[in-house]
Design an enzyme around this catalytic site. Structure first.
Site, mmCIF file in Angstrom:
data_model
loop_
_atom_site.group_PDB
_atom_site.id
_atom_site.type_symbol
_atom_site.label_atom_id
_atom_site.label_comp_id
_atom_site.label_asym_id
_atom_site.label_seq_id
_atom_site.Cartn_x
_atom_site.Cartn_y
_atom_site.Cartn_z
ATOM 1 N N THR A 1 53.550 79.071 106.691
ATOM 2 C CA THR A 1 53.764 79.056 105.239
ATOM 3 C C THR A 1 52.783 79.931 104.448
ATOM 4 O O THR A 1 53.194 80.755 103.640
ATOM 5 C CB THR A 1 53.706 77.609 104.720
ATOM 6 O OG1 THR A 1 54.789 76.904 105.322
ATOM 7 C CG2 THR A 1 53.841 77.541 103.202
ATOM 8 N N ARG B 1 49.320 76.068 98.921
ATOM 9 C CA ARG B 1 49.222 77.422 99.485
ATOM 10 C C ARG B 1 50.389 78.303 99.060
ATOM 11 O O ARG B 1 50.235 79.514 98.857
ATOM 12 C CB ARG B 1 49.099 77.385 101.007
ATOM 13 C CG ARG B 1 50.205 76.649 101.763
ATOM 14 C CD ARG B 1 49.814 76.500 103.235
ATOM 15 N NE ARG B 1 50.795 75.774 104.034
ATOM 16 C CZ ARG B 1 50.900 74.453 104.093
ATOM 17 N NH1 ARG B 1 50.086 73.697 103.379
ATOM 18 N NH2 ARG B 1 51.803 73.868 104.858
HETATM 19 ZN ZN ZN Z 1 56.676 77.232 105.257
HETATM 20 ZN ZN ZN Z 2 56.720 74.336 108.193
#
Ligand code: ZN
Ligand code: ZN
Length: 546
Positions: free
Chosen positions: A82, A166
């Site tokens: 991510t 994030r």
């Molecule tokens: Zn992700």
């Molecule tokens: Zn994930």
């Protein structure tokens, strides 16, 4: 004049003003007034085709039918996670340069792991936890929002929104006005002292509405009658981990919350996406985005798809239902944008930060090579091997999602060559079933790989942050996990994602040639007539407006 002629002139006047108003409205300005980036966390391109017949006309279908879809958009590096994906989208470069090599990595100097948006100098604003001790300080390059703000001495506004810190922070960048994310402890939208000292009034008002309570005070049942979900496996199947072990509909969220005791539950339901969209609309209204001559950027990442994907796997009814609901949220969001900012004034792109693999056990049962790499066992055997070779010592300091960190100080004190020890460790690890490649940092620093898996490793490799040995698993394999499935490879199921463009001057069309996710930022920079982000390596997708 006769009455008839008068009426005719009158009608002509109103229709002509009406037509010219319509025409004036439809002409896109030289630069978009608002850029909206939509990221769907953990979405593979094939989901669009799989759910197409069930989608409404105004969500994904509108974006694709009235915009341009890039059918071969890919991430070019190895560790599709991510933080890495969101940084790549906004900076137009790979982890090698933007520095977000993984969600977490090991810092030898501090003898501890760090998180990609952790910042001990920042504190939570608007919350009751340390979930706001965050900033983009570990992002090494500028991103598209930074360049926009630098281009006009910060007259543009740039805002990031996601349930995940994030995602929000790395999309928004260094100079952003704000990045907001959801605090698990309270379910409120919070930010960090990096951006501001106190929440804007509109955010406080939004939090006061306590929508998180509303969305958790309900049952999650399927949107359509469950027998219509023939694009997915049976609701009851042996491949899901579920929500606290529950793997079939309906999910009584009030009851589940009593055990969860955290608003993280909301993130694992489709209503996490609903509240994200509600908040994004509130941001557009209250921050007056897209209203003046300075282009604004709003980045929105929908995270619930990822939480649900991990727990239930891509072939589950839960994932399908989440996408059918997300389609409705998108329809509402685009309606709002078109009515309030105007389609011709707004450039929208939609992509994903990575895909996901089918549950490996399901693949194995279907006869496809797949499995689970038990890295704990491998590390323990490697440790014994290094002890036998070099004498007892703490040779391994850390292992994080494919990256092995060796003890450089011990190696130096023992008068050993670092590259030799790396080589021994790599040669040992490659022997494990499920490991396809084990590459040393020393070798990545020597050559320049232009294609294949080692090129992916190199694009992921940052000399100051990466491990000593980088591992790539075989296709179909993931590291042993408590979730149903994962993503962290350069294979198609993880690296091939949707990329759709809509609004402003974007033509209807399809781009079938291969494009990179690093192309997004330089393409937008070209439309906005501003500098490319500092590390940008991508190319311009020329087909969009031609
Ligand atoms: Zn992700
Ligand atoms: Zn994930």
């Amino acid at each position: 004049m006769t009455k008839k002629i008068k009426l005719f002139i009158f009608l002509f006047l109103i229709t002509s003003t009406y037509v010219s108003a319509q025409k004036r409205k439809a002409i896109p300005p030289e630069k978009p007034k608002l850029v909206i980036g939509i990221v769907v966390d953990q979405m593979r391109l094939d989901y669009i085709y799989r759910f197409w017949d069930k989608f409404g006309d105004n969500g994904f279908k509108r974006l694709i039918n009235k915009g341009t879809i890039c059918t071969n958009a890919n991430y070019d590096y190895l560790y599709t996670q991510t933080g890495v994906g969101h940084a790549t989208i906004s900076t137009g470069t790979n982890p090698q340069f933007h520095g977000i090599i993984s969600n977490n990595w090991y810092v030898a100097l501090k003898k501890q792991s760090t998180y990609c948006v952790k910042d001990d100098h920042a504190h939570t604003v608007g919350g009751k936890s340390e979930e706001g001790n965050r900033s983009p300080r570990l992002l090494l390059t500028t991103n598209i929002g930074d360049e926009l703000k630098l281009s006009n001495f910060q007259k543009s506004k740039v805002i990031g929104i996601s349930l995940k810190d994030r995602a929000s922070i790395l999309l928004a960048g260094h100079v952003a006005n704000a990045a907001y994310w959801m605090e698990d402890k309270t379910g409120n939208w919070i930010t960090s002292s990096f951006y501001m000292d106190s929440l804007p009034e509109w955010v406080r008002k939004f939090n006061d509405k306590k929508l998180q309570e509303l969305y958790l005070n309900r049952k999650w049942n399927t949107l359509l009658p469950i027998e219509q979900y023939y694009e997915s496996l049976e609701d009851e199947n042996p491949y899901e981990e579920g929500l606290l072990g529950q793997t079939s509909f309906p999910y009584d969220l009030t009851k589940l919350y009593k055990s969860y005791k955290s608003y993280s539950l909301l993130k694992s339901t489709p209503f996490g996406n609903t509240i994200t969209k509600d908040f994004a609309i509130d941001a557009i209204v209250n921050e007056n985005l897209g209203q003046d001559e300075y282009t604004d950027i709003l980045m929105v990442s929908f995270s619930s798809t990822d939480y649900i994907g991990h727990q239930f796997g891509p072939s589950s009814v839960e994932v399908e239902d989440t996408y059918l609901r997300l389609d409705k949220e998108l329809a509402h969001f685009i309606d709002f944008i078109n009515e309030n900012i105007g389609k011709e004034n707004t450039l929208v792109f939609l992509t994903a930060d990575h895909g996901a693999i089918n549950v490996p056990k399901y693949l194995t049962d279907a006869g496809i090579p797949s499995g689970y790499f038990n890295y704990r066992k491998a590390l323990s055997l490697l440790s014994s091997y290094l002890n036998a070779l070099y004498g007892n010592g703490e040779w391994i300091l850390n292992y994080t999602s494919g990256q092995l960190y060796l003890n450089h100080i011990l190696i130096e004190d023992s008068k050993l060559s670092l590259s030799d020890v790396q080589e021994k460790a790599a040669d040992f690890l490659i022997q494990f079933t499920g490991v396809a490649n084990a590459m040393t940092a020393s070798n990545l620093e020597k050559g320049n790989f232009t294609s294949g898996i080692f090129a992916r490793m190199q694009k992921n490799y940052n000399q100051k942050r990466s491990g000593d040995v980088l591992i790539n698993l075989e296709p179909g394999w993931i590291e042993s996990t408590i979730a149903a499935t994962n993503h962290n490879s350069g294979y198609q199921y993880d690296a091939h994602v949707p990329l759709i463009w809509y609004g402003w001057k974007v033509k209807r069309g399809t781009v079938n040639r291969k494009v990179s996710i690093t192309d997004i930022a330089p393409t937008i920079a070209t439309f906005l007539k501003i500098s490319f982000p500092s590390g940008s390596t991508g190319s311009i997708i020329e087909e969009l407006t031609k």
